[in-house]
Design a protein around this motif. Structure first.
Motif, PDB file in Angstrom:
ATOM      1  N   ALA A 156      41.504  27.047  -4.277  1.00 47.47           N
ATOM      2  CA  ALA A 156      40.143  26.884  -3.751  1.00 47.47           C
ATOM      3  C   ALA A 156      39.097  27.213  -4.808  1.00 47.47           C
ATOM      4  O   ALA A 156      38.129  26.457  -4.997  1.00 47.47           O
ATOM      5  CB  ALA A 156      39.951  27.756  -2.507  1.00 47.47           C
ATOM      6  N   LEU A 157      39.265  28.335  -5.513  1.00 48.64           N
ATOM      7  CA  LEU A 157      38.270  28.740  -6.510  1.00 48.64           C
ATOM      8  C   LEU A 157      38.179  27.722  -7.650  1.00 48.64           C
ATOM      9  O   LEU A 157      37.083  27.362  -8.098  1.00 48.64           O
ATOM     10  CB  LEU A 157      38.609  30.123  -7.052  1.00 48.64           C
ATOM     11  N   THR A 158      39.326  27.261  -8.120  1.00 49.47           N
ATOM     12  CA  THR A 158      39.317  26.258  -9.190  1.00 49.47           C
ATOM     13  C   THR A 158      38.679  24.959  -8.732  1.00 49.47           C
ATOM     14  O   THR A 158      37.926  24.311  -9.480  1.00 49.47           O
ATOM     15  CB  THR A 158      40.758  25.998  -9.665  1.00 49.47           C
ATOM     16  N   LEU A 159      38.947  24.558  -7.497  1.00 47.12           N
ATOM     17  CA  LEU A 159      38.368  23.324  -6.971  1.00 47.12           C
ATOM     18  C   LEU A 159      36.854  23.403  -6.885  1.00 47.12           C
ATOM     19  O   LEU A 159      36.139  22.485  -7.335  1.00 47.12           O
ATOM     20  CB  LEU A 159      38.963  23.043  -5.589  1.00 47.12           C
ATOM     21  N   PHE A 160      36.334  24.500  -6.353  1.00 46.78           N
ATOM     22  CA  PHE A 160      34.880  24.624  -6.217  1.00 46.78           C
ATOM     23  C   PHE A 160      34.207  24.772  -7.578  1.00 46.78           C
ATOM     24  O   PHE A 160      33.093  24.268  -7.774  1.00 46.78           O
ATOM     25  CB  PHE A 160      34.542  25.814  -5.331  1.00 46.78           C
ATOM     26  N   ALA A 161      34.838  25.465  -8.516  1.00 50.91           N
ATOM     27  CA  ALA A 161      34.262  25.566  -9.856  1.00 50.91           C
ATOM     28  C   ALA A 161      34.226  24.203 -10.540  1.00 50.91           C
ATOM     29  O   ALA A 161      33.260  23.874 -11.253  1.00 50.91           O
ATOM     30  CB  ALA A 161      35.056  26.570 -10.695  1.00 50.91           C
ATOM     31  N   ALA A 266      37.932  30.660 -13.132  1.00 45.33           N
ATOM     32  CA  ALA A 266      38.573  30.331 -11.852  1.00 45.33           C
ATOM     33  C   ALA A 266      40.021  29.911 -12.058  1.00 45.33           C
ATOM     34  O   ALA A 266      40.910  30.278 -11.274  1.00 45.33           O
ATOM     35  CB  ALA A 266      37.789  29.224 -11.159  1.00 45.33           C
ATOM     36  N   ALA A 267      40.277  29.134 -13.092  1.00 43.47           N
ATOM     37  CA  ALA A 267      41.647  28.695 -13.355  1.00 43.47           C
ATOM     38  C   ALA A 267      42.526  29.857 -13.797  1.00 43.47           C
ATOM     39  O   ALA A 267      43.745  29.880 -13.523  1.00 43.47           O
ATOM     40  CB  ALA A 267      41.648  27.605 -14.424  1.00 43.47           C
ATOM     41  N   THR A 268      41.941  30.839 -14.460  1.00 44.37           N
ATOM     42  CA  THR A 268      42.725  32.010 -14.901  1.00 44.37           C
ATOM     43  C   THR A 268      43.089  32.896 -13.722  1.00 44.37           C
ATOM     44  O   THR A 268      44.190  33.416 -13.645  1.00 44.37           O
ATOM     45  CB  THR A 268      41.930  32.799 -15.936  1.00 44.37           C
TER      46      THR A 268
END
Length: 268
Positions: A156-161, A266-268
């Protein structure tokens, strides 16, 4: 009592012998039942003591070994041991605070670059309306739904970033061109996409902050402070960067670099 005389004759009453045998059998059954109750009670207490014990030896040395309870302590006190606290993990929390940082930075920088952008006052106001439209309607709800989905939570975090970076790129490309109908459409579309990503990222970060440690209020406060810091840094740095390079496009490039770092966090 039996006579020890070897020549004595012993006469036993059959009724008395039968009565004594029955009493002994009943006493044996009562003793067996009491022994079973005692063993069951000891096993239950041992299980509760092990559950109340700390998870490791370090916890046991600092908080006390709850596996050994002194005699006389009530059974209810076995469950009064405080659970071990989960300390706030620094690195995941710092990366979590950086996820919405780029979107806050982009929106805060536009107010400092207003006089340099090729937009009229009406167009500039409409751009901020495009930012706020998804953020006030569907973005927070969508962010909560995606984060609550077990299969999508870790993405979710990677997608929104990534959505924030896409919206910022569209908006920056439109602002770097001459004001036309196509570029204005790209600017407003980028504003909607950026607002959508920012609303989902903020909700997801707040939900994830409650899972980092037990200091949930402190975590929420740091996230709010990071958002204010992003707005402050954007308004303080964007105009000087544009004036130093002699072109507001340099400031727009800086905004995209900051958003790229947010995606990396976010990806990390």
């Amino acid at each position: 009592r039996l006579s020890r005389a070897s020549s004595a004759t012993i006469h036993l009453d059959p009724v008395v012998v039968s009565t004594h045998s029955t009493q002994n059998l009943a006493n044996a059954k009562i003793c067996a039942s009491l022994a079973h109750v005692v063993k069951t009670r000891e096993a239950s207490l041992r299980t509760r003591r092990l559950r109340a014990a700390p998870a490791n030896k370090n916890m046991a040395s600092t908080q006390g070994d709850y596996r050994t309870v002194a005699p006389g302590i009530e059974e209810a006190k076995l469950n009064d041991a405080p659970p071990p606290r989960r300390p706030l993990r620094a690195l995941p929390f710092v990366l979590l605070a950086l996820v919405p940082f780029g979107a806050h930075f982009f929106k805060g920088a536009l107010s400092a670059l207003q006089l340099l952008l090729p937009l009229s006052k009406g167009e500039y106001g409409l751009l901020h309306s495009m930012f706020a439209l998804p953020n006030a309607t569907i973005a927070p709800v969508l962010g909560g739904l995606l984060y609550d989905a077990p299969r999508l939570r870790k993405h979710a975090l990677t997608l929104f970033a990534a959505v924030c970076l896409l919206g910022g790129s569209l908006c920056a490309w439109g602002l770097s061109q001459q004001p036309e109908s196509i570029t204005l459409a790209a600017i407003y579309t980028g504003g909607v996409v950026l607002g959508l990503g920012q609303g989902g990222a903020v909700v997801s970060c707040r939900a994830a902050a409650s899972r980092v440690g037990d200091d949930e209020a402190f975590a929420q406060g740091v996230l709010a402070a990071a958002a204010n810091l992003a707005a402050f840094g954007a308004k303080s740095l964007s105009a000087p960067v544009a004036l130093y390079f002699g072109d507001y496009r340099a400031a727009l490039a800086m905004l995209l670099v900051v958003q790229a770092f947010s995606l990396l966090a976010a990806a990390t």
